[in-house]
Design an enzyme around this catalytic site. Sequence first.
Site, short mmCIF file in Angstrom:
data_model
loop_
_atom_site.label_atom_id
_atom_site.label_comp_id
_atom_site.label_asym_id
_atom_site.label_seq_id
_atom_site.Cartn_x
_atom_site.Cartn_y
_atom_site.Cartn_z
N VAL A 162 0.83 -1.21 0.00
CA VAL A 162 0.00 0.00 0.00
C VAL A 162 0.86 1.26 0.00
CG1 VAL A 162 -1.93 1.16 1.10
CG2 VAL A 162 -1.65 -1.31 1.40
N SER A 163 0.66 2.09 -1.01
CA SER A 163 1.44 3.31 -1.17
C SER A 163 0.59 4.55 -0.88
CB SER A 163 1.97 3.39 -2.61
OG SER A 163 2.49 4.67 -2.89
N PRO A 164 1.21 5.61 -0.33
CA PRO A 164 0.49 6.88 -0.14
C PRO A 164 0.60 7.77 -1.38
CG PRO A 164 2.68 7.09 0.78
CD PRO A 164 2.60 5.69 0.20
#
Length: 699
Positions: free
Chosen positions: A280-282
């Site tokens: 999961v990337s911001p």
Amino acid sequence: MMNCVLARHILFACFLACLATDCQGVANYYIGAGIADVTGPAAEVNMMGYANPSQKSHGIHMRLYSRAFIIADAAKTSRVVFVNVDACMISDIMKKKVANKLKTLYNGLYDETNVCVSGTHTHSGPGGYHRYVLFDVTSLGFVEESLDPLVDGIVKSIQNAHNNMVAGNIYINTGVLLNSNINRSPTAYLNNPPGEKAKYNYNVDKDMTVLKFVDGNGQPLGMISWFAVHCTSMNNTNGYISGDNKGYAAQLFEREMNPGSLPGEGKFIAAFAQSNEGDVSPNTKGAHCIDTGKPCDVSTSTCNGKPELCVASGPGKDMYESTKIIGKKQYEKAKELFDGANTLLTGPVDYRHQFVDMSNQKVQIDATHYATTCPPAMGYSFAAGTTDGPGSFDFTQGTTTGNPFWNFVRNILSKPSRAQIQCQHPKPILLNTGEMSFPYPWQPSVVPTQILRIGELMILAVPGEFSTMSGRRLRNAVTEIATQQGLPSNTKTVVAGLSNSYADYVVTYEEYQIQRYEGASTIYGPHTLLAFIQKFKGLTTAMAQGSTLSSGPSTPNFPSKLISFLTPVLHDSPPLFRSFGDVIKQPKSKYIQGDVVKVSFISANPRNNVMSGKSFLTVEKKQSDGSWKTVFTDADWETSYYWKRTSTILALSVSEISWKIPDQQPKGTYRIRHFGTAKKMITGSLKSFVGSTKSFQVV
Ligand SMILES: *[C@@H]1O[C@H](CO)[C@@H](O)[C@H](O)[C@H]1NC(C)=O
């Protein structure tokens, strides 16, 4: 009503009475919240996370903190501690040292089994705090000066929480936070079974879980939120120590609840904790080629075959704005859930903890098939890095075949056995870490598993980074076995990522087949997740049945002196006829709100003193009686502290300080001061110094 907190057996009756009347005075738990500074060396130390050797600390944007919550049942027969630390992860030596100190301080009240220490996963904190070789390679080996402030700060935050304990209550709330995270390996996620994917609306978890802590009168004490998103809004070029998006979220929440307090000094503690953020990337604009601006090749994350050109960014115009946006979104959602929380936690406080040797777990795949996990190994795609921080060699993600040159290099380090190759299949092995023990082990085989229970909530403390679907499978498996075993049917679970030790990533069997970065970094082979699920079911069953578990195998022995190539600070010198703290660049005489004040000082290496609980800078406002009051420190978002060497031979250095004047900043007279510590030549003795600018006006 006050009797309620004293006698556990009448608690439930009290609770019913409380529902019928009002809840004043009914406290289900004893609660303490505490905070302490854990900021490490602000210069010359490699940042933990991106494994980019050139990304070294050179100052501070935000200080790093440890935030501790102690929860005991009303009769104080059982207690658990959840600690959220602005660190990339928790290393096993960090946890061990914390547990040892607590044992001495509290005579066994706290130890490794009832204390969970979890990292936020900021990639902007000084590294080198691991024992296992692989995690210290880019920091030039073990860095004691990074580890010590973390251990001391974590212990101090727990002491502060312990000293604050009061009767109180805990509410839980969950909600959806959109536009704040994306999947960075969607092709791996897609390989999960269609029936399973169909149960979910998104390829990342959008749920945020919040605990609201209040005292017996309903006054707020603190908050923990769990939300899965990498703390990689600041990219691998950043040299400022920073809590990244979660650190900023915590600063916003604590500012609102502690008006007038400086960072780290308020009573209300807000922790933004990590969850199953593996994939999961911001960086919500997604991955683009930095040369052409076009989207990258989706299955390999390359541009023209080159991973280093494929970088994810956004949503802001630069990494600072992106950090701010993703941090603010988490803060706003957490505040909304905090304000609306009205489901009380009730029931026992409990915990189970067990070490497990993940290198040889037998797992049951179906009614007739068994398999085993493998000794640790890293696949080729590990070296490709991710779109949050690409690697710099010619490795690409999604690689399931090796290459003769790198295999040759690998075999010099350690040639994987046939059994290891088969066990890890289809991962092409780049680093056979599980069979490398020179000069000591490269990656862990023995890791801790732990569950903390607070009433209906089970906190699943995992020693690594679970992918979205892995986290879901783990939570579902625990919930199912918990209710089967007679725990409450409304049992809730959260994954607390990066807790207690670090064993890299955990993806599902199906994601593993795709060998993206996360699959290549799932070190115990394709059945890693299944083995963890079995273990957590065991912890849950033991908890439900009230039985004890063996502590499990012990971690290997390490030499008392770990290898380190980081050179110490030699000495500091001011230029001829000048002194430490002299101002090189004075402020202008007048500024308006929104301006940036930039000043600089003759300085010394900040590694000489990390200034725990203090600051390298203060922005001070003149009071009506002529005294000066500190209004900002180096921990605040609005300030930055930058240190640079101006001559290595002459040991000269400069500190540059900037302050962005907020739009609402009261007008008046201000000054900026710089605090530092210099190291003398020959004797090596340390001497602190302070410098001050002229005063200036905000008009
Ligand atoms: C990091 O972010 C900055 C903007 O803040 C940008 O200029 C730079 O290209 C980014 N670098 C990488 C490798 O992502």
